[in-house]
Design an enzyme around this catalytic site. Structure first.
Site, PDB file in Angstrom:
ATOM      1  CB  THR A  43      -0.895   0.099   1.337  1.00 53.10           C
ATOM      2  OG1 THR A  43      -1.538   1.290   1.296  1.00 53.10           O
ATOM      3  CG2 THR A  43      -0.013  -0.312   2.650  1.00 53.10           C
ATOM      4  CG  ASP A  44      -1.269   5.115  -0.841  1.00 57.13           C
ATOM      5  OD1 ASP A  44      -1.627   4.374   0.038  1.00 57.13           O
ATOM      6  OD2 ASP A  44      -1.752   5.905  -1.675  1.00 57.13           O
ATOM      7  CD  GLU A  45      -3.253   3.594   4.574  1.00 56.70           C
ATOM      8  OE1 GLU A  45      -3.152   3.311   5.820  1.00 56.70           O
ATOM      9  OE2 GLU A  45      -4.482   3.703   4.070  1.00 56.70           O
ATOM     10  CE  LYS A  59      -0.029  -4.434   3.076  1.00 54.46           C
ATOM     11  NZ  LYS A  59      -0.292  -6.017   2.417  1.00 54.46           N
ATOM     12  CE1 TYR A 106      -3.617  -2.692   5.577  1.00 53.57           C
ATOM     13  CE2 TYR A 106      -3.163  -0.176   5.186  1.00 53.57           C
ATOM     14  CZ  TYR A 106      -3.329  -1.453   4.898  1.00 53.57           C
ATOM     15  OH  TYR A 106      -3.387  -1.748   3.531  1.00 53.57           O
TER      16      TYR A 106
HETATM   17  P1  NAD Z   1      -9.658  -7.312   2.192  1.00 55.95           P
HETATM   18  O1  NAD Z   1      -9.803  -7.015   3.921  1.00 55.95           O
HETATM   19  O2  NAD Z   1     -10.881  -6.980   1.499  1.00 55.95           O
HETATM   20  O3  NAD Z   1      -9.475  -8.855   2.034  1.00 55.95           O
HETATM   21  C1  NAD Z   1      -8.440  -9.524   2.771  1.00 55.95           C
HETATM   22  C2  NAD Z   1      -8.471 -11.113   2.565  1.00 55.95           C
HETATM   23  O4  NAD Z   1      -7.394 -11.713   2.913  1.00 55.95           O
HETATM   24  C3  NAD Z   1      -9.902 -11.484   2.838  1.00 55.95           C
HETATM   25  O5  NAD Z   1     -10.417 -12.329   2.102  1.00 55.95           O
HETATM   26  C4  NAD Z   1      -9.414 -12.251   4.092  1.00 55.95           C
HETATM   27  O6  NAD Z   1     -10.248 -13.412   4.535  1.00 55.95           O
HETATM   28  C5  NAD Z   1      -8.005 -12.751   3.691  1.00 55.95           C
HETATM   29  N1  NAD Z   1      -7.074 -13.033   4.703  1.00 55.95           N
HETATM   30  C6  NAD Z   1      -7.098 -12.293   6.074  1.00 55.95           C
HETATM   31  N2  NAD Z   1      -6.319 -12.892   6.764  1.00 55.95           N
HETATM   32  C7  NAD Z   1      -5.664 -14.008   6.368  1.00 55.95           C
HETATM   33  C8  NAD Z   1      -4.817 -14.981   6.717  1.00 55.95           C
HETATM   34  N3  NAD Z   1      -3.906 -14.958   8.067  1.00 55.95           N
HETATM   35  N4  NAD Z   1      -4.542 -15.998   5.668  1.00 55.95           N
HETATM   36  C9  NAD Z   1      -5.266 -16.026   4.726  1.00 55.95           C
HETATM   37  N5  NAD Z   1      -6.176 -15.080   4.102  1.00 55.95           N
HETATM   38  C10 NAD Z   1      -6.215 -14.171   5.069  1.00 55.95           C
HETATM   39  O7  NAD Z   1      -8.571  -6.350   1.585  1.00 55.95           O
HETATM   40  P2  NAD Z   1      -8.177  -5.799   0.445  1.00 55.95           P
HETATM   41  O8  NAD Z   1      -8.627  -4.349   0.361  1.00 55.95           O
HETATM   42  O9  NAD Z   1      -8.720  -6.576  -0.763  1.00 55.95           O
HETATM   43  O10 NAD Z   1      -6.637  -5.627   0.154  1.00 55.95           O
HETATM   44  C11 NAD Z   1      -5.819  -6.851  -0.152  1.00 55.95           C
HETATM   45  C12 NAD Z   1      -4.459  -6.403  -0.249  1.00 55.95           C
HETATM   46  O11 NAD Z   1      -4.237  -5.039  -0.779  1.00 55.95           O
HETATM   47  C13 NAD Z   1      -3.912  -5.964   1.117  1.00 55.95           C
HETATM   48  O12 NAD Z   1      -2.553  -6.707   1.349  1.00 55.95           O
HETATM   49  C14 NAD Z   1      -3.948  -4.579   1.254  1.00 55.95           C
HETATM   50  O13 NAD Z   1      -2.873  -4.118   2.223  1.00 55.95           O
HETATM   51  C15 NAD Z   1      -3.518  -4.153   0.072  1.00 55.95           C
HETATM   52  N6  NAD Z   1      -4.043  -2.681  -0.543  1.00 55.95           N
HETATM   53  C16 NAD Z   1      -5.293  -2.549  -0.244  1.00 55.95           C
HETATM   54  C17 NAD Z   1      -5.675  -1.326  -0.973  1.00 55.95           C
HETATM   55  C18 NAD Z   1      -7.219  -0.994  -0.789  1.00 55.95           C
HETATM   56  O14 NAD Z   1      -7.357   0.431  -0.987  1.00 55.95           O
HETATM   57  N7  NAD Z   1      -8.173  -1.742  -0.395  1.00 55.95           N
HETATM   58  C19 NAD Z   1      -5.070  -0.465  -1.576  1.00 55.95           C
HETATM   59  C20 NAD Z   1      -3.636  -0.949  -1.726  1.00 55.95           C
HETATM   60  C21 NAD Z   1      -3.177  -1.975  -1.245  1.00 55.95           C
HETATM   61  O1  DAU Z   2      -4.025   3.974   0.601  1.00 55.62           O
HETATM   62  C1  DAU Z   2      -4.424   2.737   0.525  1.00 55.62           C
HETATM   63  C2  DAU Z   2      -5.183   2.087   1.591  1.00 55.62           C
HETATM   64  O2  DAU Z   2      -6.732   2.718   1.307  1.00 55.62           O
HETATM   65  C3  DAU Z   2      -5.320   0.726   1.850  1.00 55.62           C
HETATM   66  O3  DAU Z   2      -4.032   0.291   2.202  1.00 55.62           O
HETATM   67  C4  DAU Z   2      -6.161   0.137   3.130  1.00 55.62           C
HETATM   68  O4  DAU Z   2      -6.269  -1.250   3.148  1.00 55.62           O
HETATM   69  C5  DAU Z   2      -7.615   0.951   2.738  1.00 55.62           C
HETATM   70  O5  DAU Z   2      -8.457   0.461   3.683  1.00 55.62           O
HETATM   71  C6  DAU Z   2      -7.585   2.148   2.311  1.00 55.62           C
HETATM   72  O6  DAU Z   2      -7.005   3.006   3.749  1.00 55.62           O
HETATM   73  P1  DAU Z   2      -7.933   4.451   4.013  1.00 55.62           P
HETATM   74  O7  DAU Z   2      -7.830   4.552   5.485  1.00 55.62           O
HETATM   75  O8  DAU Z   2      -7.432   5.629   3.179  1.00 55.62           O
HETATM   76  O9  DAU Z   2      -9.454   4.019   3.550  1.00 55.62           O
HETATM   77  P2  DAU Z   2     -10.876   4.190   4.138  1.00 55.62           P
HETATM   78  O10 DAU Z   2     -11.880   3.805   3.179  1.00 55.62           O
HETATM   79  O11 DAU Z   2     -10.945   3.467   5.405  1.00 55.62           O
HETATM   80  O12 DAU Z   2     -11.014   5.647   4.351  1.00 55.62           O
HETATM   81  C7  DAU Z   2     -10.751   6.606   3.123  1.00 55.62           C
HETATM   82  C8  DAU Z   2     -10.925   7.931   3.779  1.00 55.62           C
HETATM   83  O13 DAU Z   2     -12.048   8.238   4.364  1.00 55.62           O
HETATM   84  C9  DAU Z   2      -9.788   8.187   5.155  1.00 55.62           C
HETATM   85  O14 DAU Z   2      -9.370   9.577   5.024  1.00 55.62           O
HETATM   86  C10 DAU Z   2     -10.851   7.937   6.491  1.00 55.62           C
HETATM   87  C11 DAU Z   2     -12.177   8.613   5.752  1.00 55.62           C
HETATM   88  N1  DAU Z   2     -13.210   8.059   6.234  1.00 55.62           N
HETATM   89  C12 DAU Z   2     -13.466   6.514   6.417  1.00 55.62           C
HETATM   90  C13 DAU Z   2     -14.560   6.137   6.670  1.00 55.62           C
HETATM   91  C14 DAU Z   2     -14.388   4.628   6.838  1.00 55.62           C
HETATM   92  C15 DAU Z   2     -14.413   8.839   6.826  1.00 55.62           C
HETATM   93  O15 DAU Z   2     -14.249  10.052   6.764  1.00 55.62           O
HETATM   94  N2  DAU Z   2     -15.282   8.343   7.237  1.00 55.62           N
HETATM   95  C16 DAU Z   2     -15.570   6.891   7.244  1.00 55.62           C
HETATM   96  O16 DAU Z   2     -16.432   6.152   7.828  1.00 55.62           O
END
Ligand code: NAD
Ligand code: DAU
Length: 352
Positions: A132-134, A162, A158
């Site tokens: 992730t970019d975080e 990562k 988190y």
């Molecule tokens: P998600 O939470 O929707 O899905 C995670 C999946 O991993 C789930 O299906 C869960 O059951 C599985 N899981 C959790 N723990 C596990 C374990 N110990 N063994 C096997 N499976 C397990 O997450 P996502 O949003 O799909 O993110 C996927 C990946 O991409 C993550 O590594 C996250 O850090 C990264 N990522 C997410 C975003 C985003 O915006 N969602 C952006 C950049 C990177």
């Molecule tokens: O940047 C990549 C990341 O983006 C991934 O690595 C994470 O897995 C993914 O969850 C996401 O993280 P964020 O914290 O940016 O996403 P989230 O959707 O939780 O929140 C997006 C923005 O909105 C953040 O600034 C927090 C704000 N927010 C979120 C929720 C859930 C609100 O203002 N209200 C809310 O209820």
């Protein structure tokens, strides 16, 4: 075949569906099915022999050794993680366990398997770690977007977990020669997104006449990428990325949260107007800010564009409209995820 971990989650699920829509190469999908894993996402693959689903933990080295020897994948793509920042604040333990210890165990199992491959298979093997970019921390308004060379400055449990996993992956390449690739992507959105994250939460709350919670002043900036563009970037990095390299993935779509929420409201006003004729934006509610909330993320994706020729297909405007329409068309999937435990989380997080 390829081994995908976390393939029942949001991005992993989209990746598996897209992969099998465009390739005959089978997928072994290992997922623990935590609250975020959902087999409904993969329902269309139920009778497809190219998809082999195994419920299990990336931390289970014995299971991994068995699966690797039995299925002999040419690549492993690691999506499995705890992914929600707010949950990492209220309970960081699971994040350390899966994201750090789990990735370590996965790397060790894969190293054992990889060591025994033929020279040619060893060379072509890839371990692609999805990050992730975080991990880069937060930006000020005038700062340049994160390049791959930006220092790691994670701010939440988190992102720290990562960052730790990225470092392990890097070390397994430098020390043991494992052919790894790491991608660091910005915020994703699109179909099958669990409604604890901002965009799906706002769409579902709007349609259920509930408050749309905005943390703090709503001026935090995120850089949004349609999930299918993330999947195409991952396929490209797997195909042509240089082992040991990291690639940032993003679509140059920086938006303040409040603007994102207003955009969703106006699309829903058009697609499914409220019965009283008011805009959904009337439901916006400012709530307490997230502790340690990162102010701005922005990705510099030029390396991926220049070296591997990748470009996103969607702008934010086209992607967000498709996403809103997808939620309106897929109420059965939504009903499936809005289970009892999810309702408990909403109560705990928002006291709503
Ligand atoms: P998600 O939470 O929707 O899905 C995670 C999946 O991993 C789930 O299906 C869960 O059951 C599985 N899981 C959790 N723990 C596990 C374990 N110990 N063994 C096997 N499976 C397990 O997450 P996502 O949003 O799909 O993110 C996927 C990946 O991409 C993550 O590594 C996250 O850090 C990264 N990522 C997410 C975003 C985003 O915006 N969602 C952006 C950049 C990177
Ligand atoms: O940047 C990549 C990341 O983006 C991934 O690595 C994470 O897995 C993914 O969850 C996401 O993280 P964020 O914290 O940016 O996403 P989230 O959707 O939780 O929140 C997006 C923005 O909105 C953040 O600034 C927090 C704000 N927010 C979120 C929720 C859930 C609100 O203002 N209200 C809310 O209820």
């Amino acid at each position: 075949m390829i081994l995908v971990t976390g393939g029942a989650g949001f991005i992993g699920g989209n990746f598996v569906l897209d992969w099998l829509a465009g390739s005959e190469e089978p997928v072994l999908n290992l997922d623990k099915l935590t609250y975020a894993g959902n087999l409904d996402t993969l329902a269309s693959l139920k009778d497809d022999s190219r998809h082999v689903f195994v419920r299990g933990d990336i931390g289970d080295r014995e299971l991994l050794a068995h699966l690797l020897t039995e299925h002999r994948p040419r690549a492993v793509i690691n999506f499995a993680a705890e992914s929600h920042v707010d949950r990492s604040i209220s309970g960081p333990g699971e994040f350390i366990q899966t994201n750090v210890v789990g990735t370590f165990n996965l790397l060790e199992a894969v190293r054992g398997y990889w060591n025994d491959l033929t020279v040619a298979d060893k060379q072509s093997f890839r371990f692609l770690h999805i990050s992730t970019d975080e991990v880069y921390g937060t930006l000020l308004p005038g700062d340049s977007p994160f390049a791959e060379t930006h220092p790691y400055e994670p701010n939440s449990p988190y992102s720290a977990s990562k960052a730790a996993s990225d470092h392990l992956v890097r070390a397994w390449h430098h020390t043991y020669g494992l052919p790894v690739l790491t991608t660091n992507c910005s915020n994703n959105y699109g179909p099958y997104h669990f409604p604890e994250k901002l965009i799906p939460l706002v769409i579902l709350n709007a349609l259920s006449d509930k408050p749309l919670p905005i943390y703090g002043d709503g001026q935090q900036v995120r850089d949004w990428l349609y999930v299918k563009d993330h999947c195409s970037a991952i396929r490209r990095v797997l195909e042509a990325g240089t082992p040991g390299e990291t690639y940032n993935i993003g679509g140059w779509n920086e938006k303040p949260n409040l603007e994102v929420v207003h955009t969703i409201c106006s699309i829903l006003d058009e697609l499914q107007p409220r019965a009283d004729g008011k805009s959904y934006s009337a439901q916006i509610t400012f709530v307490q800010d997230r502790p340690g909330h990162d102010r701005r993320y922005a990705i510099d994706a030029r390396k991926l564009e220049r070296e591997l020729g990748w470009r996103p297909a969607e702008t934010f405007e086209t992607g967000i409209r498709k996403t809103a329409q997808w939620y309106l068309d897929n109420l059965t999937w939504i009903q499936g995820v809005t289970s009892g435990s999810y309702r408990d989380w909403l109560k705990e997080q928002y006291a709503l």
